[in-house]
Write a protein that holds these residues in place. Structure first.
Motif, mmCIF file in Angstrom:
data_model
loop_
_atom_site.group_PDB
_atom_site.id
_atom_site.type_symbol
_atom_site.label_atom_id
_atom_site.label_comp_id
_atom_site.label_asym_id
_atom_site.label_seq_id
_atom_site.Cartn_x
_atom_site.Cartn_y
_atom_site.Cartn_z
ATOM 1 N N THR A 1 -42.039 -53.057 -15.305
ATOM 2 C CA THR A 1 -41.255 -53.858 -14.363
ATOM 3 C C THR A 1 -39.776 -53.523 -14.468
ATOM 4 N N VAL B 1 -39.178 -50.335 -12.596
ATOM 5 C CA VAL B 1 -39.218 -50.525 -11.140
ATOM 6 C C VAL B 1 -37.912 -51.151 -10.652
ATOM 7 N N THR C 1 -35.122 -48.427 -10.834
ATOM 8 C CA THR C 1 -35.159 -47.418 -9.769
ATOM 9 C C THR C 1 -34.885 -48.030 -8.394
ATOM 10 N N THR C 2 -35.288 -49.277 -8.188
ATOM 11 C CA THR C 2 -34.986 -49.939 -6.911
ATOM 12 C C THR C 2 -33.484 -50.077 -6.718
ATOM 13 N N ASN D 1 -40.376 -44.337 -7.945
ATOM 14 C CA ASN D 1 -40.461 -45.790 -7.840
ATOM 15 C C ASN D 1 -41.798 -46.218 -7.258
ATOM 16 N N GLN E 1 -44.490 -45.793 -9.936
ATOM 17 C CA GLN E 1 -44.421 -46.856 -10.933
ATOM 18 C C GLN E 1 -44.943 -48.174 -10.373
ATOM 19 N N ALA E 2 -44.628 -48.452 -9.100
ATOM 20 C CA ALA E 2 -45.101 -49.690 -8.485
ATOM 21 C C ALA E 2 -46.618 -49.702 -8.383
ATOM 22 N N GLU F 1 -48.015 -50.452 -11.697
ATOM 23 C CA GLU F 1 -47.833 -51.875 -12.014
ATOM 24 C C GLU F 1 -48.907 -52.733 -11.361
#
Length: 325
Positions: free
Chosen positions: A251, A254, A257-258, A316, A319-320, A323
């Motif tokens: 998290t 994420v 990177t966001t 990103n 990774q999302a 998650e």
């Protein structure tokens, strides 16, 4: 014709068009391509079932191709022409751009933004999320910290312009300096460090975003792992860094990177604070300098920004997805 009537007609035509498309495409698949036959009915149904999802996503994919892929290709092609757009110069805009001092300054400043803003926002958001969860008035504190997210970047810039004002009667920094008998200073004109004063505005805004996401992640940690660590004699710092952080690390990445993607697109804060002067130029503001003077150079800068943003965006997304598993 009234805009309301025009809008209603547009919506009605769009809905009717979508319904007609889905009805017609399903009819073609079921009746023409894979017609129901007694000898091979099951096989045709399976084939139609595999094709049907593609019929539903085709309109979205088609319009995305028009509104996303086509502008990218068109912008790159436009960047290969001169200022008037009449003469093909190949990579001339890129060569000239990389040789300019202004571009190198803007690129270096963007690196500073990418390093400092996501790190500071994520760190402060995580710190606030951890501390406010232990307070009775934690929800009030979270609301106050999240409030800057409701302010536009230009509005936030104007607020901080008063904070940084070189008038001791207005600017907080110079008011403190005046208390100690120091001369007023315009912090936005201090070389190199003025970038960090501008960056802090975005950190102030994005800390609330990081806090909300990371607070939810912290609350999702199983209590059993924390209780087991307490029984084993772990202190609060060990619990936080060795138990909680590893469990919410995806998290954190994420969120990081966001914010990084947002940083690479920021323009209005720099434009409102300094207009890119005093060596505070970044790539988006550098692009705007050429937008109305040299369209070829501006599109070249835009393409460079896209190349820089794309790997971060892809990472990103990956990774999302991890998650969500």
């Amino acid at each position: 014709m009234s805009p309301i009537i025009t809008g209603l007609i547009t919506i009605a035509v769009a809905v009717a068009g979508c319904a007609a498309y889905f009805y017609a495409s399903n009819w073609v698949v079921d009746r023409v391509i894979f017609p129901p036959r007694t000898d091979d009915q099951g096989r045709n149904i399976r084939r139609a079932t595999k094709i049907r999802p593609w019929l539903f996503i085709f309109p979205a994919a088609f319009f995305l191709s028009i509104y996303l892929i086509y502008p990218v290709v068109g912008s790159f092609w436009r960047s290969l022409f001169n200022r008037s757009g009449q003469e093909f110069i190949g990579l001339g805009n890129y060569v000239q751009m990389f040789s300019e001092e202004g571009f190198r300054v803007a690129f270096f400043n963007n690196i500073l933004w990418v390093i400092f803003v996501p790190a500071a926002s994520t760190f402060l958001g995580l710190l606030v999320a951890q501390l406010t969860d232990r307070l009775k008035w934690g929800n009030v504190a979270k609301s106050l910290i999240f409030m800057p997210m409701a302010i536009s970047f230009v509005g936030a810039s104007l607020i901080w312009k008063f904070v940084y004002a070189n008038d001791p009667d207005i600017g907080i920094i110079n008011a403190v300096r005046d208390t100690f008998g120091m001369e007023p200073v315009d912090v936005l004109q201090i070389p190199f460090w003025n970038n960090f004063f501008i960056m802090f505005i975005l950190v102030w805004i994005q800390t609330g975003f990081a806090m909300v996401i990371l607070s939810a992640a912290l609350r999702g940690i199983p209590e059993e792992t924390i209780e087991a660590a307490i029984i084993d004699g772990a202190n609060p710092f060990q619990i936080f860094f060795k138990i909680k952080i590893p469990q919410i690390l995806p998290t954190i990445l994420v969120v990081w990177t966001t914010i990084t993607i947002l940083v690479l697109k920021v323009f209005d804060i720099v434009y409102a604070m300094t207009g890119g002067n005093f060596d505070t130029e970044i790539l988006p503001s550098y692009m705007m300098d050429y937008m109305f003077r040299d369209d070829g150079r501006a599109t070249a800068v835009a393409f460079v920004i896209m190349i820089v943003v794309t790997p971060v965006m892809i990472w990103n997304i990956v990774q999302a997805r991890r998650e969500m598993r």
